[in-house]
Write a protein that holds these residues in place. Structure first.
Motif, PDB file in Angstrom:
ATOM      1  N   SER A  16       0.821  -1.216   0.000  1.00  8.71           N
ATOM      2  CA  SER A  16       0.000   0.000   0.000  1.00  8.71           C
ATOM      3  C   SER A  16       0.853   1.263   0.000  1.00  8.71           C
ATOM      4  O   SER A  16       0.349   2.336   0.280  1.00  8.71           O
ATOM      5  CB  SER A  16      -0.891  -0.007   1.242  1.00  8.71           C
ATOM      6  N   GLY A  75       0.732   3.785   9.704  1.00  8.84           N
ATOM      7  CA  GLY A  75       0.947   4.786   8.658  1.00  8.84           C
ATOM      8  C   GLY A  75       0.931   6.166   9.274  1.00  8.84           C
ATOM      9  O   GLY A  75       0.125   7.021   8.907  1.00  8.84           O
ATOM     10  N   GLU A  98       5.310   2.637  10.413  1.00  9.05           N
ATOM     11  CA  GLU A  98       5.490   3.503   9.235  1.00  9.05           C
ATOM     12  C   GLU A  98       6.651   2.942   8.412  1.00  9.05           C
ATOM     13  O   GLU A  98       7.595   2.382   8.970  1.00  9.05           O
ATOM     14  CB  GLU A  98       5.783   4.944   9.701  1.00  9.05           C
ATOM     15  N   ASN A 125       6.281  -2.762   7.024  1.00 10.51           N
ATOM     16  CA  ASN A 125       4.991  -2.895   6.354  1.00 10.51           C
ATOM     17  C   ASN A 125       3.926  -3.344   7.363  1.00 10.51           C
ATOM     18  O   ASN A 125       4.047  -4.419   7.975  1.00 10.51           O
ATOM     19  CB  ASN A 125       5.159  -3.933   5.232  1.00 10.51           C
ATOM     20  N   PHE A 145      -5.176   6.605  10.147  1.00  5.37           N
ATOM     21  CA  PHE A 145      -5.674   7.925   9.770  1.00  5.37           C
ATOM     22  C   PHE A 145      -5.054   8.358   8.435  1.00  5.37           C
ATOM     23  O   PHE A 145      -3.837   8.380   8.277  1.00  5.37           O
ATOM     24  CB  PHE A 145      -5.335   8.954  10.849  1.00  5.37           C
ATOM     25  N   PHE A 146      -5.925   8.692   7.491  1.00  8.00           N
ATOM     26  CA  PHE A 146      -5.507   9.212   6.183  1.00  8.00           C
ATOM     27  C   PHE A 146      -4.574   8.228   5.465  1.00  8.00           C
ATOM     28  O   PHE A 146      -3.527   8.596   4.946  1.00  8.00           O
ATOM     29  CB  PHE A 146      -4.909  10.626   6.329  1.00  8.00           C
ATOM     30  N   THR A 253      -3.538  16.960  11.230  1.00  6.15           N
ATOM     31  CA  THR A 253      -2.171  16.765  10.726  1.00  6.15           C
ATOM     32  C   THR A 253      -1.992  17.558   9.440  1.00  6.15           C
ATOM     33  O   THR A 253      -2.945  18.103   8.883  1.00  6.15           O
ATOM     34  CB  THR A 253      -1.923  15.272  10.425  1.00  6.15           C
TER      35      THR A 253
END
Ligand SMILES: C[S@@+](CC[C@H](N)C(=O)[O-])C[C@H]1O[C@@H](n2cnc3c(N)ncnc32)[C@H](O)[C@@H]1O
Length: 275
Positions: A16, A75, A98, A125, A145-146, A253
């Protein structure tokens, strides 16, 4: 694919993320090296520098030194949400996941400067972290988030929130544990809701909330905020709802601020793992 020894040498599907620039200032590089193996958790790799070897199990009390709830932020980008959570909940143990090292290094800088002791990070990952590092039922909350939206249809397979990934999330969460999602892309928000509503391990904590003309999905479709053609109300209408109130710990953010400037709506979703 597996070797004869049973060690995986390639991933089963697309990841991703695309790995971005790894360069950091000499100060950040020193900071990273100083904390590698402690705040930055050591990871045994297999086939790629973001992979996680099987049997990399974490012991929460050993790694954090306190027996609080585990909150996994996936992430994290530059780590703003992890940092805000860790400051507000010092009794909780935070794991920032991350693949973008400079982002984690920025979080590390803030953690060290503020003397926070409840944050650990892993450069890897996320699906492999869930499968191989987290014991089953170990996380109280998982935040995403996002997540990268992968807007074009041909890239939707790269989106993180898919049925298989939710199986991995469900395994890592404790019964009654909470999954929090946020995105600014209406098309991805609809996919997240569809996949999570259909998953047998999860229940939406806000079923039907904001269904109808007030739904952010209705409004986003009406205004064509995903760079789409605006739709008429009868086509735009979201009669399902289920959108959560903004999670109060979640800071604005840089990614969210950019979305707001572009006029996109923000979608929050909250699910509980059914015990
Ligand atoms: C759009 S940013 C959002 C950052 C942050 N959560 C926020 O709300 O501002 C998405 C981040 O997810 C990371 N990411 C994407 N796929 C990932 C994966 N499979 N494992 C770990 N991190 C991933 C990307 O590197 C990127 O930094």
């Amino acid at each position: 694919m597996q070797t004869r020894e049973g060690v995986k040498i390639v991933r089963d599907g697309p990841v991703s993320f695309v790995r971005r620039e790894l360069s950091m200032s000499p100060t950040r590089q020193r900071l990273w090296q100083d904390h590698l193996g402690t705040t930055i958790l050591p990871v045994t790799r297999t086939f790629a520098d973001t992979s996680v070897a099987p049997q990399s199990h974490l012991s929460v009390p050993d790694v954090w030194g306190q027996a609080g709830p585990l909150i996994v932020d996936i992430g994290v980008g530059h780590g703003e949400s992890t940092f805000a959570g860790a400051v507000q909940h010092p009794q909780a143990n935070f794991l920032a996941v991350e693949v973008y090292r400079p982002g984690l290094a920025k979080l590390l800088d803030r953690v060290v400067t503020d003397g926070l002791t409840n944050v650990r990070m892993v450069e890897a990952n996320a699906p492999e972290v869930l499968d191989h590092m987290l014991p089953a039922g170990s996380a109280q909350e998982i935040w995403i988030f996002f997540s990268d939206p992968w807007q074009k249809n041909r890239y939707h397979k790269r989106r993180l929130i898919q049925p298989k990934f939710l199986d991995q999330v469900a395994r890592a969460l404790t019964p009654g544990g909470v999954l929090r999602l946020a995105t600014d892309w209406s098309n991805y928000a609809a996919q997240m809701r569809e996949v999570a509503d259909a998953h047998p391990a999860f229940e939406n904590l806000h079923p039907g909330r904001l269904a109808g003309p007030d739904s952010p999905l209705t409004l986003a479709r009406l205004h064509g905020t995903d760079d789409d053609t605006p739709q008429p109300l009868e086509e735009a209408l979201d009669d399902v709802g289920g959108w959560a109130p903004r999670f109060e710990t979640r800071p604005v953010t840089s990614f969210e601020a950019k979305a707001q400037r572009a006029g996109r709506y923000i979608f929050d979703l909250t699910y509980r793992k059914i015990s």
